[in-house]
Design a protein around this motif. Structure first.
Motif, PDB file in Angstrom:
ATOM      1  N   ARG A  38      38.290  41.683  42.850  1.00 50.76           N
ATOM      2  CA  ARG A  38      38.340  43.080  42.424  1.00 50.76           C
ATOM      3  C   ARG A  38      37.902  43.989  43.568  1.00 50.76           C
ATOM      4  O   ARG A  38      37.168  43.577  44.462  1.00 50.76           O
ATOM      5  CB  ARG A  38      37.458  43.322  41.204  1.00 50.76           C
ATOM      6  N   VAL A  48      35.651  37.331  42.231  1.00 54.17           N
ATOM      7  CA  VAL A  48      35.185  37.398  40.846  1.00 54.17           C
ATOM      8  C   VAL A  48      35.105  36.009  40.223  1.00 54.17           C
ATOM      9  O   VAL A  48      34.059  35.600  39.730  1.00 54.17           O
ATOM     10  CB  VAL A  48      36.097  38.295  39.988  1.00 54.17           C
ATOM     11  N   SER A  63      27.564  38.179  39.566  1.00 51.28           N
ATOM     12  CA  SER A  63      27.595  39.423  38.796  1.00 51.28           C
ATOM     13  C   SER A  63      28.369  39.307  37.481  1.00 51.28           C
ATOM     14  O   SER A  63      28.224  40.157  36.600  1.00 51.28           O
ATOM     15  CB  SER A  63      28.192  40.546  39.641  1.00 51.28           C
ATOM     16  N   VAL A  64      29.197  38.270  37.348  1.00 50.95           N
ATOM     17  CA  VAL A  64      30.008  38.142  36.127  1.00 50.95           C
ATOM     18  C   VAL A  64      29.702  36.881  35.337  1.00 50.95           C
ATOM     19  O   VAL A  64      30.262  36.685  34.242  1.00 50.95           O
ATOM     20  CB  VAL A  64      31.515  38.192  36.461  1.00 50.95           C
ATOM     21  N   PHE A  68      32.289  36.719  31.998  1.00 53.35           N
ATOM     22  CA  PHE A  68      33.718  36.511  32.262  1.00 53.35           C
ATOM     23  C   PHE A  68      34.040  35.020  32.179  1.00 53.35           C
ATOM     24  O   PHE A  68      33.222  34.174  32.532  1.00 53.35           O
ATOM     25  CB  PHE A  68      34.087  37.006  33.659  1.00 53.35           C
ATOM     26  N   MET A  83      37.159  39.014  29.874  1.00 56.38           N
ATOM     27  CA  MET A  83      36.015  39.807  30.315  1.00 56.38           C
ATOM     28  C   MET A  83      35.315  40.390  29.097  1.00 56.38           C
ATOM     29  O   MET A  83      35.913  41.184  28.351  1.00 56.38           O
ATOM     30  CB  MET A  83      36.477  40.929  31.248  1.00 56.38           C
ATOM     31  N   LEU A  86      31.569  44.274  29.042  1.00 60.08           N
ATOM     32  CA  LEU A  86      31.919  45.013  30.247  1.00 60.08           C
ATOM     33  C   LEU A  86      30.949  46.151  30.519  1.00 60.08           C
ATOM     34  O   LEU A  86      30.408  46.782  29.591  1.00 60.08           O
ATOM     35  CB  LEU A  86      33.341  45.544  30.132  1.00 60.08           C
ATOM     36  N   GLU A  89      30.019  49.233  36.078  1.00 62.36           N
ATOM     37  CA  GLU A  89      30.152  48.678  37.426  1.00 62.36           C
ATOM     38  C   GLU A  89      31.241  47.627  37.548  1.00 62.36           C
ATOM     39  O   GLU A  89      31.535  47.158  38.650  1.00 62.36           O
ATOM     40  CB  GLU A  89      28.810  48.102  37.914  1.00 62.36           C
ATOM     41  N   ASP A  90      31.855  47.241  36.438  1.00 59.65           N
ATOM     42  CA  ASP A  90      33.012  46.346  36.496  1.00 59.65           C
ATOM     43  C   ASP A  90      34.308  47.120  36.759  1.00 59.65           C
ATOM     44  O   ASP A  90      35.363  46.513  36.949  1.00 59.65           O
ATOM     45  CB  ASP A  90      33.166  45.580  35.179  1.00 59.65           C
ATOM     46  N   TYR A  94      41.725  44.913  39.693  1.00 61.96           N
ATOM     47  CA  TYR A  94      41.573  43.459  39.670  1.00 61.96           C
ATOM     48  C   TYR A  94      42.850  42.806  40.192  1.00 61.96           C
ATOM     49  O   TYR A  94      43.952  43.124  39.732  1.00 61.96           O
ATOM     50  CB  TYR A  94      41.272  42.982  38.254  1.00 61.96           C
TER      51      TYR A  94
END
Length: 122
Positions: A38, A48, A63-64, A68, A83, A86, A89-90, A94
């Motif tokens: 992303r 990601v 971070s995910v 995710f 995802m 959410l 900041e996401d 993508y």
């Protein structure tokens, strides 16, 4: 040659969910590691998630993790990114990615999709 087409992006509120899809052309899709990256405005493109061609090796950015989930359906030549939870900041474009030379795609892949916009409102 592999062509990748993403879909499923859109606008969602904080805490909501989206599922991205990436449809790939080519008869050898099942032999490619697939990934999602992303890029937010003013920032570099970042890794990601990625999944190996058999699906047994999966990697996520810190971070995910826990929010995710990447999966693939080799019969449909499609990779998904579910995802959940959410956050603003996401918000980013993508991109789907494919690479036959790596087990998982965490750095610059051979092929990129065109990208799909995900916007998370606060």
């Amino acid at each position: 040659q592999v062509q990748l087409v993403e879909s499923g992006g859109g606008l969602v509120q904080t805490g909501g969910s989206l599922r991205l899809s990436c449809a790939a052309s080519g008869r050898t899709f099942s032999r490619y590691a697939m990934g999602w990256f992303r890029q937010a405005p003013g920032k570099e493109r970042e890794f990601v998630a990625s999944i190996s061609w058999r699906g047994g090796n999966i990697a996520y950015a810190d971070s995910v993790k826990g929010r995710f989930t990447i999966s693939r359906d080799n019969a449909k030549n499609t990779v998904y990114l579910q995802m959940n939870s959410l956050k603003p900041e996401d918000t980013a474009v993508y991109y789907c990615a494919a690479d036959r030379t790596k087990e998982v795609v965490t750095t610059t892949p051979t092929y990129w999709g065109q990208g799909t916009q995900v916007t998370v409102s606060s």
